[in-house]
Design an enzyme around this catalytic site. Structure first.
Site, short mmCIF file in Angstrom:
data_model
loop_
_atom_site.label_atom_id
_atom_site.label_comp_id
_atom_site.label_asym_id
_atom_site.label_seq_id
_atom_site.Cartn_x
_atom_site.Cartn_y
_atom_site.Cartn_z
CD GLU A 207 -2.79 1.12 2.48
OE1 GLU A 207 -3.27 2.18 2.94
OE2 GLU A 207 -3.10 0.00 2.92
CG HIS A 283 -7.78 4.53 3.83
ND1 HIS A 283 -8.11 5.69 4.49
CD2 HIS A 283 -6.59 4.13 4.33
CE1 HIS A 283 -7.14 5.99 5.35
NE2 HIS A 283 -6.21 5.06 5.27
#
Length: 383
Positions: A207, A283
């Site tokens: 990420e 997220h």
């Protein structure tokens, strides 16, 4: 139809900003405008938009969204889009509650009955990681995410990468998957090495391997590794997302519903991603309102793969120990079983907000400040 009577916001611990919109008939909805470390800036925007949108039709969600985007001259960015997210989510909640249906029914209906989830773990040493990962497994999780490294210099010792590999191996030995969050801390000279070192151990994803302003570097990195590349928490609209899709350098898009203008824009971003064969994994290290909003979108899109949950988020708090299960009267909706949560079927967001607790804990609540890192030479490092 009912005109907006009031737009209120509530700063609550550990670091969240909730929004309540009420119409003239007493119908209400809740949203979340949390922008970690920048609460006061978002509150200023909500003050202005609260005055502007009082008297608008609450049902005209898209009209209000477009007014916020197109008549501000300056548009986009984390502050505007987080404030807009709080308003947008609250309007969707209000409308769906008024119709007595879950929001996902207004988004075309559900395509799944349960959602795969993961949780964050900390720990800088493999022994700590093993204990924390096991605790998550005991909670029902089958996947976790952890920081790939501590703060790192532009060019650090290659030995600084060894611990990241060992932590990933530790989680995998427990039979769990792990996403490795570079957090934008790692610059290209180290990111190339770290991706290559992690690759044989099959992370679920890497990420933010570089900060999103370095799209050329992310493109180069994507061509050097088979690790799925995930990013998106610092992209604030479909226009921010578009160049990453066009460059083919992202495999998993991670928009934050509280930073992209809410449910309306998240749904549009998901559709864009589908046309590029890119998965959606929102997220959300935020509160229960933001997570419930993510769930409503996830339920209705085919390319959703996994959802971040903020259980234990108070690890990153400077004020209080409130958690994902706070501020609601039905926290059982977040129970995890074999790596999944069940899709809520209640009206609106599917959670029952505890307004009394919100109003009580918002009194004298201080804004959360983003921590920072200083290197041994006195240099500022990415957080």
């Amino acid at each position: 139809m009912g005109k907006i009577a009031s737009i209120e916001y509530f700063r609550v611990p550990p670091r969240w900003l909730f929004v309540k919109i009420t119409d003239v008939d007493g119908n209400f909805g809740w949203g979340e405008a949390s922008l970690e470390g920048h609460t006061e800036a978002v509150e200023g925007c909500l003050d202005a938009w609260g005055k502007r949108y009082t008297g608008f039709e609450a049902d005209e969600i898209e009209h209000i969204w477009q007014m916020s985007w197109r008549t501000s001259f300056y548009r986009g960015g984390p502050v505007f889009m987080s404030a807009l997210a709080g308003i947008d989510i609250a309007l969707w909640d209000l409308k769906a509650r008024k119709l007595n249906v879950p929001i996902y029914q207004l988004l075309g209906g559900k395509v799944r009955d349960k959602l795969k989830v993961y949780a964050w773990i900390g720990g800088d040493r493999p022994a700590d990681v093993k204990a924390q990962a096991q605790a998550r497994k005991d909670q029902g999780f089958l996947a976790v995410k952890m920081n790939a490294t501590e703060d790192m210099h532009w060019l650090d010792s290659p030995s600084a990468l060894d611990a990241a590999v060992q932590r990933l191996k530790t989680v995998k030995e427990l039979g769990m998957d792990a996403g490795m969050d570079f957090h934008g801390r790692v610059h290209k000279p180290m990111a190339k090495q770290l991706a290559r070192a992690l690759e044989p151990h099959h992370p679920l994803f890497i990420e933010e391997p570089l900060l999103s302003e370095h799209i050329g570097g992310i493109k180069q990195l994507s061509e050097l590794t088979t690790c799925p590349i995930a990013l998106g928490e610092r992209l604030h609209s479909r226009w921010d997302v578009r160049p990453f899709l066009e460059q083919g350098c992202v495999d998993i898009l991670q928009p934050d519903i509280s930073h992209v203008g809410g449910i309306s824009e998240m749904k549009r971003i998901a559709a864009m991603c589908e046309t590029y064969d890119v998965a959606l994994a929102p997220h959300c290290p935020l509160g229960p309102i933001a997570l419930a909003a993510c769930v409503q979108v996830n339920a209705s899109v085919s390319n959703f793969v996994i959802q971040e949950m903020s259980l234990g988020i108070h690890y990153n708090s400077q004020n209080g120990d409130q958690d994902l299960t706070s501020y609601t009267k039905n926290p059982e909706v977040w129970d995890v079983e074999e790596g999944y949560i069940k899709l809520m079927d209640g009206p609106g967001l599917g959670i029952e907000v505890d307004e009394e607790q919100i109003r009580r804990l918002s009194k004298d609540s201080t804004a959360w400040l983003t921590p920072g890192f200083i290197g041994p030479g006195g240099e500022i490092r990415e957080w």
